[in-house]
Design a protein around this motif. Structure first.
Motif: not given
Length: 758
Positions: A242-258
Motif C-alpha cells: 500500500q505504501v508503493a501504491l500510495a507513492r504512485r498516487r502521490h506521484a500521479d498527483g504531481q503530473l500536469p494535465a489540462v
C-alpha cells in the motif's frame, strides 16, 4: 535493501548458508534465491500429534507431505519384480507406498507396523489404488519406541511445520535449511536485519518485531505464537504494497494535465437533452465525481466498475463529451473488434446528429466519432487518421490499432479503457503517451471501465493507484434473469427441454444465444483441448463421469450450430441459426452482429466474443454449453447479454458434471444469485488471488504469501489508510530507510515498471 550502510542479510545468496547444491535446487524449483526468500517461504500448515492428515482427500498428481502411521508392510514378488509395499493410515484413509529393488531394503528395516513418520512424494494410481512410489520419508522419533520419553515429549509438544515442497526438496529438508539460517541469525543477534514497519505503527497495532515473527512462524511453540507471527507478516505485505501504491498516487498527483471542465451549454448539454430516459442516481453520482476529476490540473485516474447493464458506457460517453466540449479529444480502447464496433454503433446511435459534424444534417455542436481497428479499410483508415490529427474527430473508438505510431492526436484529453484486464499495461501506457505533444508533457485523464465486479480489497490492491467508483444500480426497465443448471448427462430430457424453451422464445418474437467454449474445425485446437492419453500412458482406475466430462474436448460452435439446425431431429430446425467466432473475417463478424441486432437472425451460436458490450435488447435466452469450462465471473458476464429489454431473461447452464463436484458447485452458485460482487468473491476464493501486482503481466513470482485479499479485508483497508497518511507526510520516505529498503526488495524492476504504468 541496505541496513547500516551494507546489504541486508536477507538479501544475501543462499549459497553461503545451505551450500551450492541445495541453493541451486531451491532457486530452480522453488524460486528461492536469498535468505529473505527462504525465511518468507512459510509453512503451508502445521502437523500436531494425533492430527488426521486426511489421506482420503489426496489428489492424484499432487506432490504431498503427510504424517501417518504404518499399518502393515511386506515384501512381494520374486526376482526383479520383488518390491516392498507399505500401507499407511491416518484414520481417514489408506495410502500404499512402493519401494523397488535395492531401494526396498532400508525402508523394510525402518517402516515397521506402528511406526509414525513423515512421507513425501507424488500421488499416482496403479491398479485402481493411490500410491507413492519411492517416497522420501522421515521417521518421527519418540512416537512408538520405548525408552525415548524425552523425544516423545518433544514431539508431543511441538507444532511440526510442513512446507510447500517439490520432488527435489522434501518439507523436512526445507525445515533443516530454515533452521540453519535462523541459527546463524540468532548467533549474530540478527545483525543486518532491518524492520520495515515503523516502530510507532508496530506499537499502535500491537505487532511483534520482524525477527520475533520469523522465529514464531517457523518454530511455533503454540497456536498463539502462530497467530502473532501471521498478523505481523500480513501487515508487512499489506503495508509495503500500500505504501508503493500510495507513492504512485502521490506521484500521479504531481503530473500536469489540462483541466477539462465542460461549459454549461454545448455537446454534453445537447446530448443530455435528447436522452429518452432519466439517469439513475448512481450514474449521476459517478458522473459528478468524474467531472470533478476532469476539471483539475492533474490527471484523473479512476476505475469505474459496475454490474452488467448498469450503464457504464453512458457514464464514459458523457465524460468524453465533456472533454470534447472543453476543446480536447477522447479515445475509447476496446479489447476486441466486435466490442469496438459495438461501442461505435452504440455511441453514434445515442448521439444521433451530434455525431455527424460536417455532414448534411449534423448538429451545430456536433463532433465526428470515428472507428479505427486493425481491419479498417485503407480509405476509412486514412480519413480517421486525418480527422484525429486535425482535431475534426472528437471521439475515436478502436482496438490496439489506436496505439500504432501512425496514430496522432490533435489534443488527446481522455483515455477510456474498457475491460482493462484484457490489456497489458504497456498498451494502456502507449495510448496515454500520445497526449504528450513535443515538449508539452501533459498526461491525459484516464477512466478504466470493467463489467467484472471486483471485491473491495482486490480493487484496493490490483487497482490501488486508481480512485474507485461503483455502479450497482440497474436502469429502470431492465428485466430479471432466471438462471438454471441443466445436467445434460444425468437428465438428458432437461437438455431437450432447453431447446424447446429456445424455440418458444423465438416463436414469441425474441432471439437467443448459444455459447460454446471452442470454435471447432481445427485439429490443433482439438488436440490442445482434448485428453492427454497416448502411447506410454499409465493405467489407472476407470474414469468417473467427472473425468469423462473433463477429458472430452469442449463443445464447438461449428459442430453445435450444425447439429441444432440441420439433419433429422435437429432441435432448432427451421430457425435462422448463424455462427460468430474470432476466426471469422471482420466484415463477416460485423455483418452477423448487424443482422442479429436487426432481428434477422433467430439464434446466434458464438464463442465468448459476445461476452462484453454486445447489446441486443430483443435477445431473451442464453444457453451456455459446457458451462463448467468457464469461470464464475465469465458466466456472469455472458448471462448479462440477455434480459436487456423489457422481456425477462433466461440463462441455461448446460453441464455434464455430476452433482457434488466443485465445477457443479460453481454453476449452482451462478444460478443462485445475480449479485456480481458476491460471485466475484466466490470466484476469487476458488481461484486464489495469485499475485496482485500482476504476476501474469510482469512474470514475477507472487509477492503475497501470508496475506489473502478476501479474508484479510480489514488488514488491507487499515494498511491503506496508514500508508496514505505516511506518504502524505513524507513522500520520499526520508525518515524510513528500512521501509525504502523493503520497497526495493518487494518491487523488482519489472514490478516497479508495472506500478508506474498503472
Amino acid at each position: 535493501m541496505v541496513c547500516n550502510g551494507r546489504v541486508s542479510v536477507l538479501e544475501e545468496s543462499l549459497k553461503k548458508s545451505v551450500g551450492d547444491r541445495t541453493a541451486k535446487a531451491m532457486a530452480e524449483h522453488l524460486g528461492l534465491h536469498t535468505v529473505g526468500d527462504l525465511l518468507h517461504h512459510y509453512p503451508r500448515r502445521y502437523a500436531e500429534r494425533g492430527e488426521l492428515t486426511r489421506l482420503a482427500d489426496l489428489e492424484v498428481d499432487e506432490h504431498v507431505t503427510v504424517v501417518a502411521r504404518v499399518e502393515k508392510a511386506g515384501m512381494l514378488g520374486t526376482g526383479r519384480g520383488r518390491r516392498l509395499e507399505v500401507v499407511i493410515t491416518d484414520g481417514s484413509g489408506r495410502l500404499t507406498l512402493v519401494f523397488f529393488g535395492r531401494g526396498a531394503y532400508h525402508p523394510q528395516k525402518e517402516l515397521l507396523p506402528g511406526r509414525r513418520a513423515l512421507f513425501a512424494g507424488k500421488v499416482t494410481v496403479f491398479n485402481r489404488k493411490r500410491q507413492l512410489a519411492h517416497p522420501d520419508y522421515k521417521p518421527l522419533a519418540g512416537e512408538d519406541r520405548p525408552g525415548e520419553d524425552a523425544a516423545a515429549d518433544e514431539w508431543a509438544n511441538k507444532l511440526l511445520p510442513l512446507y510447500p515442497a517439490c520432488r527435489q526438496l522434501a518439507s523436512w529438508q526445507l525445515q533443516q535449511a530454515v533452521d540453519t539460517v535462523l541459527d546463524g541469525l540468532e548467533a549474530t543477534g540478527w545483525e543486518g536485519v532491518a524492520d520495515p514497519l515503523p516502530a510507532a505503527l508496530r506499537a499502535e497495532r500491537g505487532l511483534v518485531p520482524l525477527r520475533e515473527a520469523l522465529l514464531k512462524v517457523h518454530r511455533p511453540k503454540t497456536r498463539a505464537d502462530l497467530w502473532a507471527a501471521r498478523e505481523r507478516l500480513k501487515w508487512d505485505e499489506a503495508f509495503v504494497l500500500q505504501v508503493a501504491l500510495a507513492r504512485r498516487r502521490h506521484a500521479d498527483g504531481q503530473l500536469p494535465a489540462v483541466p477539462r471542465a465542460a461549459p454549461a451549454e454545448g455537446l454534453l448539454a445537447d446530448f443530455d437533452a435528447r436522452l429518452p430516459f432519466t439517469l439513475t442516481d448512481g450514474q449521476r453520482a459517478v458522473s459528478a465525481d468524474v467531472f470533478a476529476d476532469l476539471a483539475t490540473d492533474h490527471p484523473m485516474h479512476r476505475l469505474l466498475q459496475g454490474e452488467v447493464g448498469s450503464g457504464k458506457t453512458l457514464v464514459a460517453l458523457r465524460a468524453m463529451l465533456a472533454v470534447v466540449d472543453a476543446g480536447g479529444q477522447a479515445a475509447l480502447l476496446a479489447p476486441t473488434e466486435v466490442l469496438a464496433q459495438q461501442h461505435h454503433r452504440s455511441i453514434t446511435s445515442m448521439m444521433g446528429e451530434l455525431a455527424e459534424a460536417g455532414l448534411l444534417g449534423g448538429a451545430e455542436h456536433g463532433t465526428k466519432v470515428v472507428l479505427l481497428t486493425g481491419s479498417s479499410g485503407a480509405a476509412a483508415r486514412r480519413a480517421a487518421l486525418l480527422d484525429l490529427a486535425t482535431g475534426e474527430a472528437g471521439i475515436v473508438v478502436g482496438t490496439h490499432a489506436l496505439i500504432e505510431d501512425k496514430v496522432q492526436f490533435h489534443d488527446l484529453g481522455l483515455v477510456v479503457v474498457d475491460e482493462q484486464h484484457r490489456f497489458g499495461v504497456e498498451q494502456r501506457d502507449a495510448l496515454r503517451a500520445k497526449g504528450n505533444r513535443g515538449d508539452d508533457k501533459r498526461t491525459p485523464h484516464l477512466l478504466v471501465m470493467t463489467a467484472t465486479p471486483i471485491p473491495r480489497t482486490v480493487a484496493m490492491t490490483v487497482f490501488g493507484d486508481l480512485e474507485t467508483s461503483v455502479l450497482d444500480q440497474l436502469p429502470a426497465g431492465r428485466s430479471p434473469i432466471a438462471s438454471h443448471v441443466v445436467p445434460a448427462a444425468d437428465k438428458p430430457h432437461f437438455l431437450s427441454r432447453a431447446w424447446e424453451r429456445v424455440r418458444e422464445e423465438v416463436e414469441g418474437g425474441h432471439q437467443a444465444y448459444v455459447v460454446c467454449p471452442r470454435i471447432g474445425d481445427s485439429a490443433e485446437e482439438t488436440e490442445a483441448k482434448g485428453g492427454k492419453e497416448g502411447k506410454g500412458a499409465k493405467k489407472s482406475a476407470p474414469p468417473s463421469p467427472e473425468d469423462e466430462a473433463e477429458k472430452r474436448p469442449p463443445l464447438a460452435v461449428l459442430d453445435v450450430a450444425a447439429q441444432l439446425s440441420a439433419g433429422p431431429g435437429a432441435s432448432l430446425a427451421g430457425l435462422q441459426v448463424e455462427v460468430l467466432h474470432g476466426r471469422m473475417q471482420p466484415d463477416a463478424k460485423d455483418d452477423v452482429m448487424r443482422r442479429f441486432a436487426a432481428g434477422e437472425v433467430d439464434v446466434l451460436v458464438a464463442t465468448t466474443v459476445i461476452e462484453v458490450g454486445v447489446d441486443v435488447p430483443n435477445a431473451t435466452v442464453m444457453v451456455i454449453m459446457d458451462a463448467d469450462r468457464f469461470g464464475v465471473s465469465q458466466l456472469h458476464q455472458l448471462r448479462g447479454r440477455v434480459g436487456r429489454g423489457s422481456a425477462a431473461g433466461l440463462c441455461l447452464l448446460v453441464t455434464e458434471m455430476p452433482e457434488g463436484t466443485p465445477a457443479r458447485t460453481r454453476l449452482d452458485a451462478v444460478a443462485g444469485t445475480q449479485d456480481g460482487f458476491r460471485l466475484s468473491r466466490i470466484d476469487l476464493e476458488q481461484r486464489r488471488e495469485g499475485d496482485v501486482l500482476g504476476q501474469a503481466q510482469s512474470g514475477a513470482r507472487s509477492s503475497l504469501k501470508m496475506l489473502a485479499v478476501i479474508d484479510d479485508e480489514d488488514v488491507i483497508a487499515e494498511a491503506r489508510d496508514a500508508a496514505a497518511a505516511l506518504v502524505a507526510a513524507d513522500p520520499e520516505l526520508a525518515a524510513y530507510p528500512e521501509l525504502r529498503g523493503a520497497l526495493a526488495s518487494l518491487l523488482d524492476d519489472e514490478r516497479e515498471q508495472f506500478l508506474d504504468k498503472g
